[in-house]
Scaffold this motif. Structure first.
Motif, short mmCIF file in Angstrom:
data_model
loop_
_atom_site.label_atom_id
_atom_site.label_comp_id
_atom_site.label_asym_id
_atom_site.label_seq_id
_atom_site.Cartn_x
_atom_site.Cartn_y
_atom_site.Cartn_z
N GLU A 124 -31.23 30.56 30.45
CA GLU A 124 -31.03 31.37 29.25
C GLU A 124 -29.94 30.76 28.37
O GLU A 124 -28.86 30.41 28.83
CB GLU A 124 -30.65 32.79 29.64
N ILE A 125 -30.25 30.65 27.08
CA ILE A 125 -29.28 30.18 26.12
C ILE A 125 -29.24 31.17 24.97
O ILE A 125 -30.17 31.95 24.77
CB ILE A 125 -29.59 28.76 25.60
N SER A 126 -28.16 31.15 24.22
CA SER A 126 -27.98 32.10 23.14
C SER A 126 -28.82 31.72 21.92
O SER A 126 -29.30 30.60 21.81
CB SER A 126 -26.51 32.17 22.74
N GLN A 127 -28.95 32.65 21.01
CA GLN A 127 -29.67 32.39 19.77
C GLN A 127 -28.97 31.29 18.97
O GLN A 127 -29.62 30.50 18.29
CB GLN A 127 -29.79 33.67 18.94
N ARG A 128 -27.67 31.23 19.06
CA ARG A 128 -26.91 30.18 18.38
C ARG A 128 -27.34 28.81 18.89
O ARG A 128 -27.55 27.88 18.13
CB ARG A 128 -25.41 30.38 18.62
N GLU A 129 -27.49 28.69 20.19
CA GLU A 129 -27.88 27.41 20.78
C GLU A 129 -29.32 27.05 20.45
O GLU A 129 -29.65 25.89 20.29
CB GLU A 129 -27.60 27.44 22.28
N VAL A 130 -30.18 28.06 20.32
CA VAL A 130 -31.55 27.82 19.87
C VAL A 130 -31.53 27.23 18.47
O VAL A 130 -32.27 26.31 18.15
CB VAL A 130 -32.39 29.12 19.91
N ALA A 131 -30.65 27.75 17.62
CA ALA A 131 -30.53 27.22 16.25
C ALA A 131 -30.11 25.75 16.26
O ALA A 131 -30.64 24.94 15.50
CB ALA A 131 -29.53 28.05 15.45
N TYR A 132 -29.18 25.39 17.14
CA TYR A 132 -28.78 23.99 17.27
C TYR A 132 -29.94 23.12 17.76
O TYR A 132 -30.12 22.01 17.30
CB TYR A 132 -27.57 23.84 18.19
N TYR A 133 -30.73 23.64 18.71
CA TYR A 133 -31.90 22.91 19.18
C TYR A 133 -32.85 22.62 18.02
O TYR A 133 -33.33 21.50 17.84
CB TYR A 133 -32.67 23.72 20.23
N PHE A 134 -33.16 23.65 17.24
CA PHE A 134 -34.10 23.47 16.15
C PHE A 134 -33.53 22.56 15.06
O PHE A 134 -34.27 21.81 14.44
CB PHE A 134 -34.56 24.81 15.58
N ALA A 135 -32.23 22.62 14.83
CA ALA A 135 -31.61 21.71 13.86
C ALA A 135 -31.75 20.27 14.35
O ALA A 135 -32.11 19.37 13.57
CB ALA A 135 -30.14 22.07 13.65
N ALA A 136 -31.49 20.03 15.63
CA ALA A 136 -31.62 18.68 16.20
C ALA A 136 -33.06 18.20 16.11
O ALA A 136 -33.33 17.04 15.74
CB ALA A 136 -31.15 18.68 17.66
N TYR B 195 -20.94 21.46 17.33
CA TYR B 195 -21.22 22.29 18.51
C TYR B 195 -20.15 22.16 19.60
O TYR B 195 -19.56 23.15 20.02
CB TYR B 195 -22.60 21.98 19.09
N TYR B 196 -19.91 20.95 20.08
CA TYR B 196 -18.99 20.80 21.21
C TYR B 196 -17.57 21.22 20.83
O TYR B 196 -16.88 21.87 21.62
CB TYR B 196 -18.98 19.36 21.74
N ARG B 197 -17.17 20.90 19.65
CA ARG B 197 -15.82 21.26 19.20
C ARG B 197 -15.61 22.77 19.18
O ARG B 197 -14.52 23.26 19.45
CB ARG B 197 -15.61 20.67 17.81
N ARG B 198 -16.69 23.52 18.90
CA ARG B 198 -16.58 24.97 18.80
C ARG B 198 -16.93 25.69 20.10
O ARG B 198 -16.40 26.75 20.38
CB ARG B 198 -17.49 25.49 17.69
N HIS B 199 -17.84 25.13 20.91
CA HIS B 199 -18.37 25.88 22.05
C HIS B 199 -18.17 25.21 23.41
O HIS B 199 -18.36 25.85 24.43
CB HIS B 199 -19.86 26.18 21.83
N HIS B 200 -17.87 23.93 23.45
CA HIS B 200 -17.47 23.21 24.67
C HIS B 200 -18.48 23.26 25.81
O HIS B 200 -18.11 23.38 26.97
CB HIS B 200 -16.11 23.70 25.17
N ARG B 201 -19.78 23.14 25.50
CA ARG B 201 -20.80 23.04 26.54
C ARG B 201 -21.38 21.64 26.53
O ARG B 201 -22.23 21.31 25.72
CB ARG B 201 -21.91 24.07 26.32
N ARG B 202 -20.91 20.83 27.46
CA ARG B 202 -21.33 19.42 27.55
C ARG B 202 -22.83 19.29 27.79
O ARG B 202 -23.48 18.42 27.25
CB ARG B 202 -20.54 18.74 28.66
N ASP B 203 -23.39 20.17 28.64
CA ASP B 203 -24.80 20.07 28.98
C ASP B 203 -25.70 20.22 27.75
O ASP B 203 -26.72 19.55 27.64
CB ASP B 203 -25.17 21.12 30.04
N LEU B 204 -25.31 21.06 26.81
CA LEU B 204 -26.15 21.24 25.62
C LEU B 204 -25.98 20.11 24.63
O LEU B 204 -26.90 19.81 23.86
CB LEU B 204 -25.87 22.60 24.98
N VAL B 205 -24.83 19.45 24.63
CA VAL B 205 -24.65 18.27 23.78
C VAL B 205 -25.69 17.21 24.18
O VAL B 205 -26.36 16.63 23.33
CB VAL B 205 -23.22 17.70 23.88
N VAL B 206 -25.82 17.01 25.47
CA VAL B 206 -26.80 16.05 25.98
C VAL B 206 -28.21 16.48 25.58
O VAL B 206 -29.03 15.66 25.14
CB VAL B 206 -26.69 15.93 27.52
#
Length: 194
Positions: free
Chosen positions: A77-89, A24-35
């Protein structure tokens, strides 16, 4: 706690770091979502480890997915891509935290990582784009709007959904999906034919 449980916890921690930083971070660079991804994963892992018994496992899983959905609706608001990362986590934490007698969940965690790597790979559908665009004309004709968008974007419009037509200010708000690198070639080809 068994050796298998400790091994799964270690694998889960390695997997969430790989998902969060390596993908995620390597591709999208959002530190807040990594946390957020790491926090959701470790939180679910902890709760599932403490509460996980065969009798409550299914209810626990459904409840945690429900909680995440509520949090999702209340957060920015977050994108559908970020929702997928949430559910994967969340799924990796849940798989790792529930009581296991063997290490077969490692294959499921690997499957989640591979699926996320492939589905979010920059080369997959690389030409596809999405924008919300405000056109400085009120255009109600679909074909005219599509032609206007293709001319402005220099791309092939695959979908255009009008969000708002403002006749007073003479603007049109459009949700556009398009492919880059296609429209410009098509325009040159059409110009050569004429």
């Amino acid at each position: 706690m068994t050796i298998n449980a400790l091994i799964l916890i270690g694998i889960d921690l390695a997997a969430i770091l790989l998902l969060s930083f390596g993908l995620y971070y390597r591709r999208h660079h959002r530190r807040d979502l990594v946390v957020a991804f790491i926090g959701v994963n470790v939180g679910v892992l902890s709760v599932a480890t403490v509460l996980g018994t065969a009798e409550v496992a299914m209810g626990l899983g459904l409840g945690l997915f429900g909680v995440l959905s509520i949090i999702r609706l209340r957060s920015s608001e977050i994108s559908q891509r970020e929702v997928a990362y949430y559910f994967a986590a969340l799924a990796m934490g849940l798989i790792s935290g529930l009581p296991q007698t063997d290490l077969w969940p490692v294959a499921l965690i690997a499957l989640i990582l591979v699926a996320m790597w492939a589905a979010d790979h920059p080369a997959l559908l690389a030409r596809s784009r999405h924008q919300i665009i405000r056109v400085d004309r009120a255009i109600s004709d679909e074909q005219e709007l599509r032609d206007e968008l293709e001319a402005r974007l220099g791309a092939e419009v695959t979908s255009a959904s009008v969000q708002e037509i403002d006749l007073v200010n003479d603007t049109t708000l459009v949700d556009v999906r398009y492919k880059v690198g296609v429209g410009a070639r098509r325009a040159v080809t059409e110009g050569a034919v004429r």
